[in-house]
Write a protein that holds these residues in place. Structure first.
Motif, PDB file in Angstrom:
ATOM      1  N   LYS A 162     -16.079   3.816   8.960  1.00 37.39           N
ATOM      2  CA  LYS A 162     -15.516   4.156   7.660  1.00 37.39           C
ATOM      3  C   LYS A 162     -15.444   2.911   6.771  1.00 37.39           C
ATOM      4  O   LYS A 162     -14.996   1.857   7.221  1.00 37.39           O
ATOM      5  CB  LYS A 162     -14.113   4.732   7.872  1.00 37.39           C
ATOM      6  N   GLN A 173     -18.749  -2.045   4.289  1.00 36.52           N
ATOM      7  CA  GLN A 173     -19.293  -1.002   5.158  1.00 36.52           C
ATOM      8  C   GLN A 173     -19.721  -1.682   6.450  1.00 36.52           C
ATOM      9  O   GLN A 173     -20.679  -2.439   6.461  1.00 36.52           O
ATOM     10  CB  GLN A 173     -20.481  -0.295   4.507  1.00 36.52           C
ATOM     11  N   GLU A 223     -14.115   0.163   4.165  1.00 39.26           N
ATOM     12  CA  GLU A 223     -12.798  -0.341   3.771  1.00 39.26           C
ATOM     13  C   GLU A 223     -12.908  -0.917   2.378  1.00 39.26           C
ATOM     14  O   GLU A 223     -13.914  -1.538   2.032  1.00 39.26           O
ATOM     15  CB  GLU A 223     -12.326  -1.436   4.731  1.00 39.26           C
ATOM     16  N   THR A 224     -11.866  -0.744   1.556  1.00 38.31           N
ATOM     17  CA  THR A 224     -11.871  -1.228   0.192  1.00 38.31           C
ATOM     18  C   THR A 224     -10.544  -1.903  -0.112  1.00 38.31           C
ATOM     19  O   THR A 224      -9.489  -1.374   0.236  1.00 38.31           O
ATOM     20  CB  THR A 224     -12.099  -0.061  -0.797  1.00 38.31           C
ATOM     21  N   ASN A 229      -6.490  -0.621  12.064  1.00 39.72           N
ATOM     22  CA  ASN A 229      -7.788  -0.289  11.494  1.00 39.72           C
ATOM     23  C   ASN A 229      -8.108  -1.080  10.236  1.00 39.72           C
ATOM     24  O   ASN A 229      -9.225  -1.030   9.761  1.00 39.72           O
ATOM     25  CB  ASN A 229      -7.864   1.212  11.202  1.00 39.72           C
ATOM     26  N   ASN A 230      -7.156  -1.768   9.643  1.00 34.45           N
ATOM     27  CA  ASN A 230      -7.424  -2.572   8.456  1.00 34.45           C
ATOM     28  C   ASN A 230      -7.899  -3.943   8.890  1.00 34.45           C
ATOM     29  O   ASN A 230      -7.117  -4.787   9.275  1.00 34.45           O
ATOM     30  CB  ASN A 230      -6.164  -2.698   7.585  1.00 34.45           C
ATOM     31  N   THR A 231      -9.223  -4.141   8.837  1.00 35.29           N
ATOM     32  CA  THR A 231      -9.785  -5.406   9.301  1.00 35.29           C
ATOM     33  C   THR A 231     -10.238  -6.294   8.159  1.00 35.29           C
ATOM     34  O   THR A 231     -10.566  -7.437   8.380  1.00 35.29           O
ATOM     35  CB  THR A 231     -10.982  -5.163  10.234  1.00 35.29           C
ATOM     36  N   LEU A 232     -10.266  -5.777   6.944  1.00 30.60           N
ATOM     37  CA  LEU A 232     -10.768  -6.523   5.791  1.00 30.60           C
ATOM     38  C   LEU A 232      -9.646  -7.329   5.146  1.00 30.60           C
ATOM     39  O   LEU A 232      -8.551  -6.806   4.925  1.00 30.60           O
ATOM     40  CB  LEU A 232     -11.369  -5.544   4.770  1.00 30.60           C
ATOM     41  N   PHE A 236     -13.356 -10.232   8.054  1.00 31.04           N
ATOM     42  CA  PHE A 236     -13.282  -8.903   8.656  1.00 31.04           C
ATOM     43  C   PHE A 236     -13.544  -9.009  10.143  1.00 31.04           C
ATOM     44  O   PHE A 236     -14.084  -9.996  10.636  1.00 31.04           O
ATOM     45  CB  PHE A 236     -14.271  -7.936   7.991  1.00 31.04           C
ATOM     46  N   ARG A 249     -15.714  -3.629  -1.310  1.00 31.72           N
ATOM     47  CA  ARG A 249     -15.940  -2.552  -0.338  1.00 31.72           C
ATOM     48  C   ARG A 249     -16.775  -3.111   0.803  1.00 31.72           C
ATOM     49  O   ARG A 249     -17.821  -3.718   0.589  1.00 31.72           O
ATOM     50  CB  ARG A 249     -16.662  -1.391  -1.005  1.00 31.72           C
ATOM     51  N   ASN A 263       0.841  -1.181   0.000  1.00 30.61           N
ATOM     52  CA  ASN A 263       0.000   0.000   0.000  1.00 30.61           C
ATOM     53  C   ASN A 263       0.883   1.240   0.000  1.00 30.61           C
ATOM     54  O   ASN A 263       1.816   1.340   0.784  1.00 30.61           O
ATOM     55  CB  ASN A 263      -0.899  -0.015   1.233  1.00 30.61           C
TER      56      ASN A 263
END
Length: 174
Positions: free
Chosen positions: A165, A161, A167-168, A92-95, A110, A159, A75
């Motif tokens: 916020k 929701q 995540e994508t 914060n990146n759970t996906l 997630f 994506r 990233n």
């Protein structure tokens, strides 16, 4: 065949990374193990993709080499604009999507802080929502599977929701 897929994914990652680098100043390498390494782009001399690896060559002469099969994602980001440290970004990146590239079934994982309605969308490169699925999450790690066999081969976005916020994450359909 597997090497060709790895090389294609590597090239796509590099191309999208270079495009997004114009306004970015950091490279984040997140491994499947969960560990994340951040690099300032001003310290990177060269990125190379060879023999199933990515190598980060820094101006100080040091190298960091990663096996592409162990990389969750690369990233490019701007740490100064958001004011978020790499540790907070990682938290914060759970996906997570797998396999990527995918053929038939996309597994979505997630983390949710509570029970809630969650919306998952598959979006094409033109921004059109191709698939949409609503599920109810439980507190903790959640899993679901989305059939993508009817999608044309190409690059898509997933994506999520999940209350806050969205995540994508990009994924490749083969």
């Amino acid at each position: 065949m597997q090497n060709k897929k790895i090389k294609l994914v590597s090239v796509l990652i590099l191309v999208f990374g270079v495009i997004s680098m114009q306004a970015q100043n950091m490279l984040f390498v997140k491994e499947k193990s969960g560990s994340q390494t951040s690099f300032s782009l001003t310290n990177i001399q060269k990125l190379t993709f060879a023999s199933g690896n990515i190598t980060v060559n820094k101006y100080d002469g040091s190298l960091n080499t990663y096996d592409l099969t162990n990389i969750r994602y690369l990233n490019f980001g701007n740490n100064e604009t958001t004011g978020i440290s790499p540790i907070e970004i990682e938290a914060n990146n759970t996906l997570m999507l797998y396999p990527n590239p995918v053929t038939d079934q996309l597994n979505v994982q997630f983390i949710s802080v509570g029970s809630d309605k969650v919306q998952i969308q598959i979006v094409n490169m033109q921004g059109q929502i191709i698939l949409q699925q609503n599920i109810y999450s439980q507190s903790g790690i959640n899993y679901t599977t989305i059939s993508v066999s009817q999608l044309l081969n190409g690059l898509y976005f997933c994506r999520l929701q999940n209350g806050g916020k969205p995540e994508t994450i990009k994924f490749l359909k083969n």
